[in-house]
Design an enzyme around this catalytic site. Structure first.
Site, mmCIF file in Angstrom:
data_model
loop_
_atom_site.group_PDB
_atom_site.id
_atom_site.type_symbol
_atom_site.label_atom_id
_atom_site.label_comp_id
_atom_site.label_asym_id
_atom_site.label_seq_id
_atom_site.Cartn_x
_atom_site.Cartn_y
_atom_site.Cartn_z
ATOM 1 N N ALA A 1 -20.008 17.624 8.228
ATOM 2 C CA ALA A 1 -18.979 16.755 8.826
ATOM 3 C C ALA A 1 -19.233 15.264 8.605
ATOM 4 O O ALA A 1 -18.293 14.491 8.481
ATOM 5 C CB ALA A 1 -18.869 17.045 10.323
ATOM 6 N N HIS A 2 -20.517 14.855 8.553
ATOM 7 C CA HIS A 2 -20.760 13.402 8.515
ATOM 8 C C HIS A 2 -20.393 12.771 7.172
ATOM 9 O O HIS A 2 -20.398 11.546 7.038
ATOM 10 C CB HIS A 2 -22.196 13.063 8.922
ATOM 11 C CG HIS A 2 -23.271 13.349 7.918
ATOM 12 N ND1 HIS A 2 -23.758 12.382 7.081
ATOM 13 C CD2 HIS A 2 -23.974 14.472 7.633
ATOM 14 C CE1 HIS A 2 -24.729 12.897 6.336
ATOM 15 N NE2 HIS A 2 -24.875 14.173 6.644
ATOM 16 N N THR B 1 -27.201 28.325 20.774
ATOM 17 C CA THR B 1 -26.023 27.833 21.491
ATOM 18 C C THR B 1 -25.262 26.840 20.616
ATOM 19 O O THR B 1 -25.852 25.935 20.037
ATOM 20 C CB THR B 1 -26.468 27.146 22.808
ATOM 21 O OG1 THR B 1 -27.207 28.108 23.547
ATOM 22 C CG2 THR B 1 -25.273 26.663 23.622
ATOM 23 N N CYS C 1 -31.519 10.467 0.687
ATOM 24 C CA CYS C 1 -32.755 11.179 1.009
ATOM 25 C C CYS C 1 -33.872 10.822 0.052
ATOM 26 O O CYS C 1 -35.031 10.989 0.362
ATOM 27 C CB CYS C 1 -32.536 12.685 0.961
ATOM 28 S SG CYS C 1 -31.003 13.129 1.677
ATOM 29 N N THR D 1 -27.570 21.121 4.786
ATOM 30 C CA THR D 1 -28.902 21.617 4.395
ATOM 31 C C THR D 1 -29.109 23.018 4.954
ATOM 32 O O THR D 1 -29.521 23.938 4.237
ATOM 33 C CB THR D 1 -30.001 20.656 4.896
ATOM 34 O OG1 THR D 1 -29.729 19.350 4.389
ATOM 35 C CG2 THR D 1 -31.373 21.100 4.436
ATOM 36 N N GLN E 1 -20.157 17.007 -0.886
ATOM 37 C CA GLN E 1 -19.558 15.735 -1.305
ATOM 38 C C GLN E 1 -18.084 15.895 -1.687
ATOM 39 O O GLN E 1 -17.379 14.900 -1.826
ATOM 40 C CB GLN E 1 -20.331 15.151 -2.503
ATOM 41 C CG GLN E 1 -21.737 14.688 -2.160
ATOM 42 C CD GLN E 1 -21.769 13.457 -1.263
ATOM 43 O OE1 GLN E 1 -20.770 12.752 -1.094
ATOM 44 N NE2 GLN E 1 -22.919 13.193 -0.672
ATOM 45 N N ASN F 1 -23.743 14.117 -5.746
ATOM 46 C CA ASN F 1 -23.796 13.020 -4.782
ATOM 47 C C ASN F 1 -24.187 11.686 -5.413
ATOM 48 O O ASN F 1 -23.876 10.633 -4.878
ATOM 49 C CB ASN F 1 -24.765 13.360 -3.645
ATOM 50 C CG ASN F 1 -26.067 13.955 -4.128
ATOM 51 O OD1 ASN F 1 -26.071 14.926 -4.880
ATOM 52 N ND2 ASN F 1 -27.175 13.378 -3.721
HETATM 53 N N1 PLP Z 1 -25.724 18.586 -0.285
HETATM 54 C C1 PLP Z 1 -25.248 17.445 -0.814
HETATM 55 C C2 PLP Z 1 -24.559 17.473 -2.151
HETATM 56 C C3 PLP Z 1 -25.384 16.240 -0.121
HETATM 57 O O1 PLP Z 1 -24.909 15.110 -0.650
HETATM 58 C C4 PLP Z 1 -26.045 16.245 1.145
HETATM 59 C C5 PLP Z 1 -26.242 14.984 1.908
HETATM 60 O O2 PLP Z 1 -26.564 13.954 1.376
HETATM 61 C C6 PLP Z 1 -26.521 17.461 1.649
HETATM 62 C C7 PLP Z 1 -26.336 18.601 0.902
HETATM 63 C C8 PLP Z 1 -27.224 17.536 2.969
HETATM 64 O O3 PLP Z 1 -26.290 17.446 4.021
HETATM 65 P P1 PLP Z 1 -26.722 17.363 5.552
HETATM 66 O O4 PLP Z 1 -27.069 15.939 5.804
HETATM 67 O O5 PLP Z 1 -25.526 17.796 6.325
HETATM 68 O O6 PLP Z 1 -27.860 18.308 5.752
#
Ligand code: PLP
Length: 382
Positions: A198-199, A234, A321, A70, A177, A149
């Site tokens: 990374a997640h 930091t 989300c 994000t 993704q 996604n």
């Molecule tokens: N962009 C896409 C295509 C995503 O699928 C996601 C997370 O679901 C994000 C951005 C947001 O990622 P983050 O959780 O690292 O802010």
């Protein structure tokens, strides 16, 4: 529990935990400090940056660590727009971008920036002719995701980047993704800036990066000396080390993608055979290997997710989300799907931990739970 929500997030890989723990306990000094422990932290940061650069095909100086995708997306769009010439202030976004990214698009539009959206076809793929027509000499920036996604559909980012460059615009790609699920190389991908998190590939949450091609002007959005002045604050060293370790732990991405796509296809075909009312969105399009977005007749996603919960299967009603809300998915809506069908859609996203036993379990247990409901649904239809 069977976890089929890998597009929302993924568990940490054991190698990631092993890499992060000693940094959290022993390398906690500030990377900007001049003393020995600070210099050790700085060395670790440089090492992780070099690993990320090597594995993603870019130069170490092209990596800007952020708190996730994000933030990387915001930095790219706001930073590149601010760096663009005054006669180029129009921005193009994909119409099926991540919900957070579309919020940014709306915020820019509300602030007076001219924002336009690249449409998609009913099968989820980008409308190439419309995209080409929209990219004109007043465009500063095109921001397009590499893979969706919700549906998993892959976007033709290299083609769009070529058109953007021919028109004098810069190209940002949200590859959140894509990276980790498909082979990626920054040097040849065509984009000027690429976001990742990374997640999504068994790394920690709260860490990501913006890859920014050398020489592309970007105005920092958080002022400070870190990340060559492009992102102050930091650095999250344990997170950065975890990100690097997660990329390293991916191994043979092509082989893993093949394995996961076979499981996804087995799941879709099995469900379609057992429940003929199963409709898989974007089934004919090039998709991420593990993503399956489908509906069972008109059964509401709440009902299906309840039954899945009963079976101890974690899936989702779409993007993490926006799930939980009652609005139909903006992705399916952009494809021309009706609100009723969108609200009947669920997403399975398979990943590294998914096994054939998981898929077989679902194929054995889910159809008997849904079949009677589908019959009732059919009988009550007007
Ligand atoms: N962009 C896409 C295509 C995503 O699928 C996601 C997370 O679901 C994000 C951005 C947001 O990622 P983050 O959780 O690292 O802010």
């Amino acid at each position: 529990m069977i976890y089929l929500d890998h597009n929302a997030t993924t568990p940490l890989a054991p190698a990631v935990i092993a890499a992060m723990l000693p940094v959290m306990s022993g390398v906690w000094a500030n990377t900007s400090s001049q003393h020995g422990p600070g210099q050790e932290a700085k060395r670790r940061l440089a090492g992780a940056r070099a690993t990320v650069a090597r594995l993603l095909g870019c130069k170490p100086a092209e990596v800007i660590f952020t708190s996730g995708a994000t933030e990387a997306n915001h930095l790219a769009v706001r930073g590149l727009l601010a760096g663009a010439p005054a006669n180029r202030q129009r921005v193009l976004f994909g119409s099926v971008e991540h919900a957070g990214h579309l919020r940014l698009a709306r915020a820019l539009a509300a602030a007076g920036v001219q924002v336009d959206y690249l449409p998609v076809h009913p099968d989820g793929t980008l409308d190439l002719a419309a995209a080409q027509a929209l990219i004109g000499p007043d465009v500063a920036l095109v921001s397009l995701m590499a893979a969706n996604n919700e549906t998993g559909v892959l976007m033709p980012v290299a083609d769009v980047a070529a058109w953007a460059h021919a028109a004098g615009a810069v190209m940002h790609v949200d590859a959140t993704q894509f990276i980790g699920k498909q082979v990626f190389d920054f040097a040849t991908c065509g984009a000027d800036a690429v976001s990742l998190s990374a997640h999504k590939f068994q790394g920690p949450k709260g860490i990501g990066a913006l890859l920014l091609r050398q020489g592309v002007p970007l105005l920092p959005q958080t002022l400070g000396s870190q990340e060559r002045g492009r992102r102050g604050g930091t650095e999250n060293l344990p997170g950065i080390v975890g990100l690097a370790a997660a990329l390293e732990a991916l191994g043979d991405i092509t082989a893993q993608a093949k394995r996961i796509a076979a499981l996804r296809d087995r799941l879709e075909r099995g469900l379609q055979a057992a429940l003929p009312d199963t409709h898989v969105w974007c089934q004919g399009a090039a998709r991420l290997p593990g993503t399956s977005c489908l509906r069972f007749g008109q059964l509401s996603q709440e009902v299906v997710l309840q039954r899945l919960d009963r079976l101890q299967v974690a899936a989702s009603s779409g993007a993490a989300c926006s799930s939980g809300g009652s609005a139909p998915s903006h992705v399916l809506t952009a494809m021309g799907v009706s609100a009723d069908e969108a609200l009947a859609t669920v997403r399975f996203s398979l990943g590294a931990g998914t096994t054939v036993e998981d898929v077989n379990y679902l194929l054995r247990e889910l159809p008997p739970l849904l079949a009677p409901l589908l019959c009732e649904d059919l009988l009550s239809a007007p």
